[in-house]
Scaffold this motif. Sequence first.
Motif, mmCIF file in Angstrom:
data_model
loop_
_atom_site.group_PDB
_atom_site.id
_atom_site.type_symbol
_atom_site.label_atom_id
_atom_site.label_comp_id
_atom_site.label_asym_id
_atom_site.label_seq_id
_atom_site.Cartn_x
_atom_site.Cartn_y
_atom_site.Cartn_z
ATOM 1 N N CYS A 303 35.654 42.900 3.542
ATOM 2 C CA CYS A 303 35.505 42.030 2.370
ATOM 3 C C CYS A 303 36.549 42.292 1.284
ATOM 4 O O CYS A 303 37.082 41.351 0.700
ATOM 5 C CB CYS A 303 34.092 42.159 1.808
ATOM 6 S SG CYS A 303 33.058 40.731 2.222
ATOM 7 N N ARG A 318 30.230 36.783 3.387
ATOM 8 C CA ARG A 318 30.106 38.195 3.779
ATOM 9 C C ARG A 318 29.014 38.337 4.832
ATOM 10 O O ARG A 318 27.892 37.888 4.641
ATOM 11 C CB ARG A 318 29.765 39.044 2.557
ATOM 12 C CG ARG A 318 29.637 40.533 2.827
ATOM 13 C CD ARG A 318 29.186 41.237 1.556
ATOM 14 N NE ARG A 318 29.169 42.691 1.710
ATOM 15 C CZ ARG A 318 28.164 43.367 2.259
ATOM 16 N NH1 ARG A 318 27.084 42.718 2.690
ATOM 17 N NH2 ARG A 318 28.230 44.673 2.361
ATOM 18 N N GLU A 324 22.746 37.384 9.303
ATOM 19 C CA GLU A 324 23.460 36.961 8.110
ATOM 20 C C GLU A 324 24.523 35.914 8.440
ATOM 21 O O GLU A 324 24.775 34.995 7.647
ATOM 22 C CB GLU A 324 24.108 38.162 7.423
ATOM 23 C CG GLU A 324 23.112 39.098 6.762
ATOM 24 C CD GLU A 324 23.775 40.230 6.011
ATOM 25 O OE1 GLU A 324 25.030 40.307 6.019
ATOM 26 O OE2 GLU A 324 23.054 41.048 5.411
ATOM 27 N N ALA A 328 24.565 32.267 6.852
ATOM 28 C CA ALA A 328 25.722 31.797 6.083
ATOM 29 C C ALA A 328 26.149 30.410 6.539
ATOM 30 O O ALA A 328 26.458 29.537 5.707
ATOM 31 C CB ALA A 328 26.879 32.785 6.234
ATOM 32 N N ASP A 331 23.739 27.904 5.221
ATOM 33 C CA ASP A 331 24.004 27.657 3.805
ATOM 34 C C ASP A 331 25.162 26.674 3.632
ATOM 35 O O ASP A 331 25.090 25.722 2.837
ATOM 36 C CB ASP A 331 24.333 28.967 3.084
ATOM 37 C CG ASP A 331 23.120 29.824 2.804
ATOM 38 O OD1 ASP A 331 21.981 29.291 2.871
ATOM 39 O OD2 ASP A 331 23.289 31.031 2.526
ATOM 40 N N PRO A 339 26.298 34.271 0.430
ATOM 41 C CA PRO A 339 26.776 35.530 -0.182
ATOM 42 C C PRO A 339 28.240 35.748 0.163
ATOM 43 O O PRO A 339 28.637 35.623 1.311
ATOM 44 C CB PRO A 339 25.867 36.587 0.452
ATOM 45 C CG PRO A 339 24.616 35.841 0.813
ATOM 46 C CD PRO A 339 25.080 34.469 1.224
ATOM 47 N N SER A 340 29.037 36.069 -0.851
ATOM 48 C CA SER A 340 30.483 36.147 -0.672
ATOM 49 C C SER A 340 30.994 37.567 -0.868
ATOM 50 O O SER A 340 30.251 38.481 -1.211
ATOM 51 C CB SER A 340 31.176 35.206 -1.653
ATOM 52 O OG SER A 340 32.573 35.144 -1.409
ATOM 53 N N CYS A 341 32.278 37.747 -0.640
ATOM 54 C CA CYS A 341 32.926 39.037 -0.809
ATOM 55 C C CYS A 341 33.223 39.296 -2.288
ATOM 56 O O CYS A 341 33.486 38.363 -3.024
ATOM 57 C CB CYS A 341 34.223 39.083 -0.007
ATOM 58 S SG CYS A 341 33.975 39.041 1.788
#
Length: 341
Positions: A303, A318, A324, A328, A331, A339-341
């Motif tokens: 990340c 991420r 996950e 993602a 989403d 959820p991002s880096c």
Amino acid sequence: MTRLRATIALGLVLAAVLGLAGATVRVPFVALGDGPTFDVLGAQSGKPIIDVSGPVPTYPTTGQLRMTTVAVTSQVTLFGAIAMWVTGSHEVVPREQVYPSGQSSQQVDAENTRQFSQSEDDAQTAALRYLGYPSAVKVGDVTTPGPSAGLLNPGDRLLTVAGRAVTTPQDVVDAVGGIAPGTPVVVRFQRGDRTSDVTVTAAARPGDPARGYLGITAASQVVSPATIKIGLGDVGGPSAGLVFATAIVDKLTPGDLTGGKEVAGTGTIDADGRVGPIGGIRFKMDAARADGATAFLVPAGNCSEAARTAPSGLVLARVSDLREGVSAVQDLAAGRTPPSC
């Protein structure tokens, strides 16, 4: 000054001396750059890259899930290395970083092919476990020579060991943990459609001669009627595992996981669905964006680097495990920010 910068600086001096010879003089470096990407929901040479068959329902998919690669240029000239370094189009690294000393390029390619095959197997197992299929135990390797050689084969499904039902590799370890060398151990196994019993005489465990062992490794497998084949030529290494597993989930679940979006990604995956970091993520993201991807699945371990080098317009997600990763993509399909880096 790093070793690489020092070497290239020296190369600039040598270039002035060598003149045109610098265009042909090979240097002990390789260049890493953008590699091809592949939509694993699509086809190659007219055949699906991921083909699911058997008595299981499959579902149509839209959008794209792109696996990404890094291109390696192994024949680098002095002038070529300098140009790549100055423009920033490639990363020039010492040759032994890609081709370790003592290994030929053929040996490295063979290891990359083995890792790619293993990533296919692990991706299938991780995806089927995610979908709730039950687990079983199979024989991984058989030591030769060893007490089970000629009696058990890699791939045999283990049912009972010393009268104990086994459903995990640890069950096998526990079943033989207290036996002494010379003890006969009855193993019930399934090979194809046939179930058989075989008696294995435990041998002295290497390094611990007071304890017995069977000379096999146990590995987990998923029991599923689905037959999954992944066909993608001229690609090596383990970094496509996450994308493969996500695509298998898409094909085996109702609805359209991507929602028509173009998603790329990278990351190793193990049979339990854990995602590991990879190398060359900058080049993989650049290639994905150039091929139309708007989002990228990033292993959690990559990340920091990804956040620094991501191209404009590429959403980063991420991911530390398959759950996950699937979440993602869901989403992104729904227009939410993962959820991002």
